[in-house]
Design a protein around this motif. Structure first.
Motif, mmCIF file in Angstrom:
data_model
loop_
_atom_site.group_PDB
_atom_site.id
_atom_site.type_symbol
_atom_site.label_atom_id
_atom_site.label_comp_id
_atom_site.label_asym_id
_atom_site.label_seq_id
_atom_site.Cartn_x
_atom_site.Cartn_y
_atom_site.Cartn_z
ATOM 1 N N LEU A 85 18.933 0.788 -0.215
ATOM 2 C CA LEU A 85 18.550 -0.419 -0.933
ATOM 3 C C LEU A 85 19.759 -1.322 -1.118
ATOM 4 O O LEU A 85 20.883 -0.848 -1.261
ATOM 5 N N ALA A 86 19.522 -2.619 -1.138
ATOM 6 C CA ALA A 86 20.510 -3.626 -1.526
ATOM 7 C C ALA A 86 19.811 -4.466 -2.590
ATOM 8 O O ALA A 86 18.958 -5.294 -2.281
ATOM 9 N N ILE A 87 20.151 -4.221 -3.845
ATOM 10 C CA ILE A 87 19.469 -4.861 -4.969
ATOM 11 C C ILE A 87 20.275 -6.059 -5.437
ATOM 12 O O ILE A 87 21.455 -5.938 -5.771
ATOM 13 N N ALA A 88 19.634 -7.229 -5.460
ATOM 14 C CA ALA A 88 20.250 -8.435 -6.007
ATOM 15 C C ALA A 88 20.007 -8.418 -7.511
ATOM 16 O O ALA A 88 18.885 -8.539 -7.972
ATOM 17 N N VAL A 89 21.093 -8.233 -8.279
ATOM 18 C CA VAL A 89 21.019 -8.165 -9.742
ATOM 19 C C VAL A 89 21.436 -9.538 -10.278
ATOM 20 O O VAL A 89 22.563 -9.980 -10.067
ATOM 21 N N MET A 90 20.516 -10.192 -10.972
ATOM 22 C CA MET A 90 20.716 -11.577 -11.395
ATOM 23 C C MET A 90 21.686 -11.728 -12.560
ATOM 24 O O MET A 90 21.723 -10.896 -13.472
#
Length: 153
Positions: A85-90
């Motif tokens: 996974l590559a999670i974009a954390v805002m």
């Protein structure tokens, strides 16, 4: 005619009530994984091996921050489909408290589809550059391990 309208109204109210209750019951912990896309994010990588150690395919992995009300709020998630996974954390936008602030620690959680519940996780983050163990806008993170949280928070 009035009797027919009365029966029709009762049937409508009954159908509306059944629909409403069904919809409300269908809303479970997965709604906690909603988030707002903001003007900056941090990308956090998680290998398939680490994901599969705590979750099954179809489960969600998300990053949560504590909002001004003291509640956990999602800042980004991905669905585990058996691969990394590559999670974009805002990031939080100025004055809106809608994401992470620089230096915040991560709170990870999974939504377990089979149990229909959210589970908090403890994590170990990579501290070797270019990775960061805390939140930094436009930065990179990497999770080295995840485990079910045993804390009381």
């Amino acid at each position: 005619m009035k009797k027919q309208l009365s029966i029709l109204k009762i049937m409508f109210v009954a159908l509306f009530s059944i629909f409403s209750l069904t919809f409300i019951n269908a809303q479970n912990d997965v709604t906690y994984f909603d988030f707002t896309v903001t003007d900056a994010n941090m990308t956090v990588q998680v290998s398939a091996e680490i994901c599969s150690s705590v979750m099954d395919e179809g489960d969600l992995l998300g990053a949560f921050f504590t909002n001004p009300s003291g509640d956990l709020q999602c800042a980004g998630f991905q669905t585990f489909l058996g691969d990394q996974l590559a999670i974009a954390v805002m990031a939080s936008e100025s004055g809106l408290f809608n994401g992470y602030a620089t230096g915040d620690n991560f709170q990870w959680a999974i939504y377990d589809q089979s149990a229909s519940e959210t589970v908090l996780l403890d994590s170990e983050m990579n501290s070797s550059p270019p990775f960061s163990t805390t939140y930094i806008a436009n930065g990179f993170g990497q999770i080295l391990s995840l485990s079910v949280s045993t804390g009381t928070d």
